[in-house]
Design a protein around this motif. Structure first.
Motif, mmCIF file in Angstrom:
data_model
loop_
_atom_site.group_PDB
_atom_site.id
_atom_site.type_symbol
_atom_site.label_atom_id
_atom_site.label_comp_id
_atom_site.label_asym_id
_atom_site.label_seq_id
_atom_site.Cartn_x
_atom_site.Cartn_y
_atom_site.Cartn_z
ATOM 1 N N THR A 377 -8.568 106.479 103.988
ATOM 2 C CA THR A 377 -7.744 107.667 103.816
ATOM 3 C C THR A 377 -8.494 108.942 104.198
ATOM 4 O O THR A 377 -9.731 109.015 104.080
ATOM 5 N N THR A 378 -7.735 109.949 104.631
ATOM 6 C CA THR A 378 -8.302 111.272 104.883
ATOM 7 C C THR A 378 -8.156 112.173 103.661
ATOM 8 O O THR A 378 -8.632 113.304 103.661
ATOM 9 N N LEU A 379 -7.473 111.676 102.628
ATOM 10 C CA LEU A 379 -7.349 112.449 101.385
ATOM 11 C C LEU A 379 -8.697 112.487 100.668
ATOM 12 O O LEU A 379 -9.504 111.558 100.789
ATOM 13 N N GLU A 380 -8.921 113.541 99.915
ATOM 14 C CA GLU A 380 -10.171 113.684 99.180
ATOM 15 C C GLU A 380 -9.964 113.392 97.698
ATOM 16 O O GLU A 380 -8.849 113.497 97.179
ATOM 17 N N ASN A 381 -11.046 113.035 97.019
ATOM 18 C CA ASN A 381 -11.038 112.786 95.571
ATOM 19 C C ASN A 381 -9.980 111.756 95.162
ATOM 20 O O ASN A 381 -9.193 111.994 94.242
ATOM 21 N N VAL A 382 -9.962 110.627 95.875
ATOM 22 C CA VAL A 382 -8.956 109.603 95.579
ATOM 23 C C VAL A 382 -9.403 108.735 94.406
ATOM 24 O O VAL A 382 -10.586 108.629 94.105
ATOM 25 N N ASN A 383 -8.418 108.122 93.776
ATOM 26 C CA ASN A 383 -8.651 107.238 92.634
ATOM 27 C C ASN A 383 -8.317 105.808 93.063
ATOM 28 O O ASN A 383 -7.142 105.458 93.166
ATOM 29 N N ALA A 384 -9.340 105.002 93.346
ATOM 30 C CA ALA A 384 -9.130 103.611 93.748
ATOM 31 C C ALA A 384 -8.901 102.766 92.500
ATOM 32 O O ALA A 384 -9.757 102.698 91.621
ATOM 33 N N VAL A 385 -7.730 102.144 92.425
ATOM 34 C CA VAL A 385 -7.334 101.402 91.222
ATOM 35 C C VAL A 385 -7.164 99.922 91.530
ATOM 36 O O VAL A 385 -7.123 99.519 92.692
ATOM 37 N N ASN A 386 -7.049 99.106 90.472
ATOM 38 C CA ASN A 386 -6.858 97.673 90.687
ATOM 39 C C ASN A 386 -5.387 97.356 90.948
ATOM 40 O O ASN A 386 -4.521 98.246 90.893
ATOM 41 N N SER A 387 -5.113 96.090 91.204
ATOM 42 C CA SER A 387 -3.768 95.654 91.598
ATOM 43 C C SER A 387 -2.708 96.071 90.573
ATOM 44 O O SER A 387 -1.663 96.642 90.916
ATOM 45 N N GLU A 388 -2.974 95.769 89.314
ATOM 46 C CA GLU A 388 -2.007 96.044 88.251
ATOM 47 C C GLU A 388 -1.852 97.532 87.993
ATOM 48 O O GLU A 388 -0.735 98.032 87.800
ATOM 49 N N GLU A 389 -2.970 98.269 88.003
ATOM 50 C CA GLU A 389 -2.920 99.718 87.757
ATOM 51 C C GLU A 389 -2.077 100.430 88.815
ATOM 52 O O GLU A 389 -1.349 101.375 88.500
ATOM 53 N N PHE A 390 -2.166 99.978 90.061
ATOM 54 C CA PHE A 390 -1.400 100.612 91.131
ATOM 55 C C PHE A 390 0.101 100.440 90.896
ATOM 56 O O PHE A 390 0.880 101.398 90.986
ATOM 57 N N ILE A 391 0.511 99.222 90.557
ATOM 58 C CA ILE A 391 1.931 98.955 90.312
ATOM 59 C C ILE A 391 2.416 99.741 89.092
ATOM 60 O O ILE A 391 3.525 100.297 89.085
ATOM 61 N N LYS A 392 1.600 99.821 88.060
ATOM 62 C CA LYS A 392 1.983 100.571 86.840
ATOM 63 C C LYS A 392 2.075 102.068 87.118
ATOM 64 O O LYS A 392 2.903 102.766 86.531
ATOM 65 N N ALA A 393 1.215 102.573 88.003
ATOM 66 C CA ALA A 393 1.276 103.992 88.379
ATOM 67 C C ALA A 393 2.597 104.308 89.080
ATOM 68 O O ALA A 393 3.214 105.361 88.866
ATOM 69 N N ILE A 394 3.068 103.369 89.922
ATOM 70 C CA ILE A 394 4.370 103.535 90.584
ATOM 71 C C ILE A 394 5.477 103.507 89.532
ATOM 72 O O ILE A 394 6.415 104.314 89.568
ATOM 73 N N ALA A 395 5.373 102.581 88.581
ATOM 74 C CA ALA A 395 6.385 102.446 87.516
ATOM 75 C C ALA A 395 6.513 103.749 86.723
ATOM 76 O O ALA A 395 7.630 104.155 86.352
ATOM 77 N N GLU A 396 5.396 104.394 86.449
ATOM 78 C CA GLU A 396 5.434 105.668 85.703
ATOM 79 C C GLU A 396 6.218 106.728 86.482
ATOM 80 O O GLU A 396 6.969 107.502 85.891
ATOM 81 N N ARG A 397 6.056 106.763 87.793
ATOM 82 C CA ARG A 397 6.815 107.720 88.613
ATOM 83 C C ARG A 397 8.313 107.370 88.602
ATOM 84 O O ARG A 397 9.152 108.280 88.592
ATOM 85 N N LEU A 398 8.618 106.083 88.616
ATOM 86 C CA LEU A 398 10.034 105.673 88.592
ATOM 87 C C LEU A 398 10.708 106.107 87.299
ATOM 88 O O LEU A 398 11.878 106.481 87.284
ATOM 89 N N LYS A 399 9.969 106.001 86.187
ATOM 90 C CA LYS A 399 10.563 106.337 84.884
ATOM 91 C C LYS A 399 10.822 107.821 84.742
ATOM 92 O O LYS A 399 11.647 108.238 83.944
#
Length: 399
Positions: A377-399
């Motif tokens: 990525t060209t983005l700065e200060n990214v947060n690399a997460v595990n498989s489950e954390e990524f899906i849960k982060a999407i779920a939080e946005r959906l809610k």
């Protein structure tokens, strides 16, 4: 919150290894809380295919004919090592190949573009979709290793006994011979799938062969495409404001590299195999590539373009953390849900598919992503997460 209702089921084809783990997470976190999900379930995991003598694969394809829309998890195509690992009765064929043959479909693959993952070709601003004719050519070729001097001929014997004969080469020493074939019916299905999908997605369609060199084989592809376009699709393309464009394959490559993207590039079997990997890599990652099988008979089957992520699965079995990119698998579900909604006139289901895709891309653009994307990525200060954390982060946005 009331769940979105479905009137017609999707055909759900479960799969293997790490993608099977992600499949369940996606359903539990991103789909079931929001949709009264109706599916006709088929387990295409290798163990179950082995138990059923691969009948489950055939059944899932027939169900797709019945319901019109399927979503498929990545599956294992076994090799000799898998024969031992899974104690298989035989080396079962690729489920994708079986399903493709039954549905008479063409595979369309397109990159998922997101801010911060920039194409290596700077001019590309929009996705380029590869349509691959997945029948014949070198993949069904027959070969002879020539031991020494002699004459090689190509011979066709008609049902009435008449012969057509061409000399391939008079060998004065060792060499190799390869024979390839295709059939007009398959080429015509390929053409109609391409024209239909171009109209569905309102994109220009490019097609390329090397008919100046292959004056019968490649030229037949060119002629069939043109005949079908003129007779069945030209007026529809004009009304939609899109274009069908034919050129030579080398010219197509040069034009693609200088283009902004945003079109479908139809390729013969080998060309499509090579170019789809080139496009996916140049846009960033095979894990960010959608794949949809489109049949001219009106059947659609959505999946991720990648495999089962075997290495991550073995880490997962050991209890180790994985950071597997689930974006293409999520987009397989959204593609199938959107098409189901479109066919059923279910606007709420279509809107949810759009919302889930936006939540997924917004999560990445906010800096939360799996490790494969964090590395490019060209983005700065990214947060690399595990498989489950990524899906849960999407779920939080959906809610």
């Amino acid at each position: 919150m009331s769940k979105i209702q479905m009137t017609t089921p999707l055909v759900e084809m479960d799969g293997d290894e790490m993608t099977r783990i992600l499949w369940k997470m996606i359903k539990d976190e991103l789909l079931l809380p929001f949709i009264d999900l109706k599916t006709e379930y088929y387990d295409l995991g290798l163990e179950h295919r082995n138990e059923t003598n691969d009948q489950v694969t055939f059944d899932s394809a027939e169900a797709t004919k019945k319901y019109g829309v399927a979503v498929k998890c990545a599956t294992i195509t076994p090799n000799a090592a898998r024969m031992d690992e899974y104690d298989l009765k035989e080396m079962w064929k690729s489920p994708n190949g079986t399903i493709r043959a039954i549905l008479d479909g063409t595979v369309f693959r397109a990159p998922i573009t997101v801010k911060g993952i920039e194409p290596t070709v700077s001019k590309w601003k929009k996705p380029i979709t590869i349509a691959r004719h997945a029948y014949g050519d070198v993949y069904k070729g027959v070969e002879i290793k020539v031991p020494g001097a002699g004459k090689a001929e190509l011979v066709f014997t008609g049902e009435d006994g008449t012969e057509i004969r061409e000399t391939i080469h008079d060998f004065d020493g060792p060499g190799v011979i390869q024979g390839m074939h295709n059939i007009d019916a398959s080429i015509a299905s390929f053409a109609r799938s391409c024209f239909t999908y171009a109209l569905d997605t309102k994109q220009d369609l490019w097609f390329a062969t090397k008919d100046t060199i292959s004056k019968k084989y490649d030229h037949t592809f060119k002629d069939i495409f043109q005949e079908i376009f003129d007779a069945e699709y030209k007026e529809k393309f004009d009304a939609a404001g899109i274009e069908y464009f034919y050129t030579l394959i080398d010219d197509a490559v040069a034009r693609v590299m200088k283009s902004e993207g945003g079109f479908i590039w139809a390729c013969k079997n080998y060309d499509g195999d090579v170019m789809s990997d080139m496009i996916s890599s140049a846009f960033g990652s095979l894990a960010m590539m959608t794949s949809v099988l489109v049949s001219p008979h009106g059947y659609y089957e959505y999946e991720a373009a990648h495999g089962t992520v075997q290495r991550h699965y073995y880490k997962h079995l050991k209890g180790e953390e994985t950071s597997t990119n689930s974006v293409a698998t999520i987009f397989a579900w959204t593609g199938a849900l959107r098409k189901r909604g479109e066919l059923d006139g279910n606007k709420e289901l279509m809107a949810f598919a759009d919302k889930l895709e936006k939540a997924t891309l917004d999560t990445i653009e906010s800096g939360t992503m799996t490790k494969d994307l964090a590395l490019i990525t060209t983005l700065e200060n990214v947060n690399a997460v595990n498989s489950e954390e990524f899906i849960k982060a999407i779920a939080e946005r959906l809610k």
